[in-house]
Design a protein around this motif. Structure first.
Motif, PDB file in Angstrom:
ATOM      1  N   GLN B  47     -35.242   4.529 -41.533  1.00  0.00           N
ATOM      2  CA  GLN B  47     -33.952   3.855 -41.740  1.00  0.00           C
ATOM      3  C   GLN B  47     -32.867   4.858 -42.154  1.00  0.00           C
ATOM      4  O   GLN B  47     -31.716   4.742 -41.721  1.00  0.00           O
ATOM      5  N   ALA B  50     -31.795   6.531 -39.090  1.00  0.00           N
ATOM      6  CA  ALA B  50     -30.980   5.631 -38.260  1.00  0.00           C
ATOM      7  C   ALA B  50     -29.569   5.492 -38.829  1.00  0.00           C
ATOM      8  O   ALA B  50     -28.600   5.405 -38.080  1.00  0.00           O
ATOM      9  N   ALA B  54     -26.232   6.312 -36.903  1.00  0.00           N
ATOM     10  CA  ALA B  54     -25.263   5.227 -36.731  1.00  0.00           C
ATOM     11  C   ALA B  54     -23.866   5.670 -37.204  1.00  0.00           C
ATOM     12  O   ALA B  54     -22.863   5.370 -36.545  1.00  0.00           O
ATOM     13  N   THR B  65     -24.390   2.119 -29.373  1.00  0.00           N
ATOM     14  CA  THR B  65     -25.438   2.830 -30.125  1.00  0.00           C
ATOM     15  C   THR B  65     -25.498   2.311 -31.558  1.00  0.00           C
ATOM     16  O   THR B  65     -26.581   2.083 -32.101  1.00  0.00           O
ATOM     17  N   LEU B  69     -28.697   0.557 -33.460  1.00  0.00           N
ATOM     18  CA  LEU B  69     -29.258   1.134 -34.688  1.00  0.00           C
ATOM     19  C   LEU B  69     -29.242   0.121 -35.835  1.00  0.00           C
ATOM     20  O   LEU B  69     -30.147   0.117 -36.668  1.00  0.00           O
ATOM     21  N   GLN B  73     -32.382  -1.212 -37.922  1.00  0.00           N
ATOM     22  CA  GLN B  73     -32.428  -1.286 -39.394  1.00  0.00           C
ATOM     23  C   GLN B  73     -32.927  -2.652 -39.851  1.00  0.00           C
ATOM     24  O   GLN B  73     -33.750  -2.739 -40.765  1.00  0.00           O
TER      25      GLN B  73
END
Lengths: 162, 91
Positions: B47, B50, B54, B65, B69, B73
């Motif tokens: 996470q 990510a 992000a 994108t 993401l 999450q």
């Protein structure tokens, strides 16, 4: 997750976590899951646009009436603190970039003799035709400002990060 | 030892934790919780990755994108939450 106020199970858990009592493995698991939830909140904040983005458009803004070949004009776009520079290259092409260095935000200057954009802080160099990094520590190219030449002058219409 | 009073000898012999202290009484239960901690920690690391991607995508205006993401999450959190719910109780 909401718990009713005064729930003895919830209150005793909170008391135990706040005190110096030994943290159990299950507490670690609970803390990790809480962090996981916090990261989801962070991601939702990103997609909701909580963080200000210095790109996009705030409408057309006049940069100059005209720019002669080899000359540059400093302006601010899209916000009043977003410094940028418009350059008429020797070839006649009109370009504009953010003049905030992507390394440590120093001011980027147009070097007419070398035909490059130069950051004097750490000798970062950017291509004047593309904004790409030519040398030095900057990690990313300069954001591009889209310009439009109109009968009444040159206008900035959009800022783009690459 | 013969010069030491009997009361003191008794105290010396009885000090410290008893046999078996600090040993897992239910190793399978412990292993199940530890395995879940490892899985949730791995999910949290994913996470964090990510979130950085992000943010980068958001500033580069790649909103598709960013949305993918965010979905990643949410799914990661649900997995972590499920693992927490399924973990055996300590007490």
């Amino acid at each position: 997750m909401t718990r009713p106020q005064g729930d003895p199970r919830w209150t005793s858990q909170l008391e135990r976590i706040r005190s110096d009592a030994t943290v159990t493995r299950r507490d670690y698991l609970r803390i990790l899951v809480t962090i996981s939830g916090g990261l989801v909140v962070g991601a939702l904040a990103v997609v909701a646009g909580v963080f200000p983005r210095r790109t996009g458009t705030t409408g057309a803004k006049k940069v100059a009436d005209a720019i002669a070949p080899g000359e540059s004009v400093a302006f601010a776009y899209p916000g009043p603190d977003d410094r940028a520079v418009a350059i008429r290259l020797a070839s006649g092409v009109l370009v504009a970039y953010s003049s905030i260095c992507t390394h440590l935000s120093c001011a980027v200057l147009w070097n007419r003799e070398q035909g490059e954009l130069l950051c004097p802080c750490h000798d970062g160099r950017f291509s004047s035709s593309t904004g790409e990094v030519l040398a030095g520590p900057p990690p990313r190219p300069l954001p591009v400002i889209d310009l439009e030449e109109r009968p009444d002058g040159i206008f900035a219409v959009r800022a783009r990060v690459r | 030892m013969s010069g030491v009073p009997a009361r003191r000898r008794l105290r010396q012999g009885a000090s410290g934790p008893g046999p078996g202290a600090g040993v897992d009484r239910d190793p399978e239960h412990t292993a199940a919780v530890v395995a879940r901690i490892a899985l949730v920690a791995t999910i949290v690391v994913g996470q964090l990755w990510a979130l950085t991607i992000a943010l980068n995508a958001y500033f580069a205006e790649r909103m598709t994108t960013v949305r993918w993401l965010v979905a990643f999450q949410v799914v990661s959190f649900l997995l972590a939450f499920g693992l927490w719910l399924l973990a055996p109780r300590d007490r």
